[in-house]
Design an enzyme around this catalytic site. Sequence first.
Site, short mmCIF file in Angstrom:
data_model
loop_
_atom_site.label_atom_id
_atom_site.label_comp_id
_atom_site.label_asym_id
_atom_site.label_seq_id
_atom_site.Cartn_x
_atom_site.Cartn_y
_atom_site.Cartn_z
CG ASP A 1 22.94 31.32 -2.18
OD1 ASP A 1 23.96 31.34 -2.05
OD2 ASP A 1 22.32 30.57 -1.31
CB ALA B 1 18.21 31.24 -2.48
CG ASP B 2 22.58 32.03 1.70
OD1 ASP B 2 22.65 32.61 0.86
OD2 ASP B 2 23.45 31.27 2.39
CB SER B 3 20.24 37.12 2.62
OG SER B 3 21.10 36.89 3.41
#
Length: 109
Positions: A70, A66-68
């Site tokens: 997400d 996940a990125d921020s």
Amino acid sequence: MKVIAFLAAIASVSAFAPSPAFSRTRTSLALSDAEYETLQNIIAEQLEADVSKVKKEASFTEDLDADSLDVVEMVMAIEEEFEIEIEDESASAIKTVGDVCDYLDANRS
């Protein structure tokens, strides 16, 4: 003879000991199995991850890629489903699935 008496004493005491089958494994407001499954499904859907990878020890960024953004969207979905508000400073401390479980356990009414 003393050994037999000792074993008999142990047997009589253990007959009244609580059975491990009846011990509680959860404390207070722990997530039910159904709630945990719902949480897993939300996380899997939001992060487009295989639900089998969504385990309590799984890190959102390292294990679930996940990125921020997400994570922000996932937190919003969790807030909506569980009807709870997760403060920004608390959300930034949530790094794993287990962290979400702990937060929900501690902050639900």
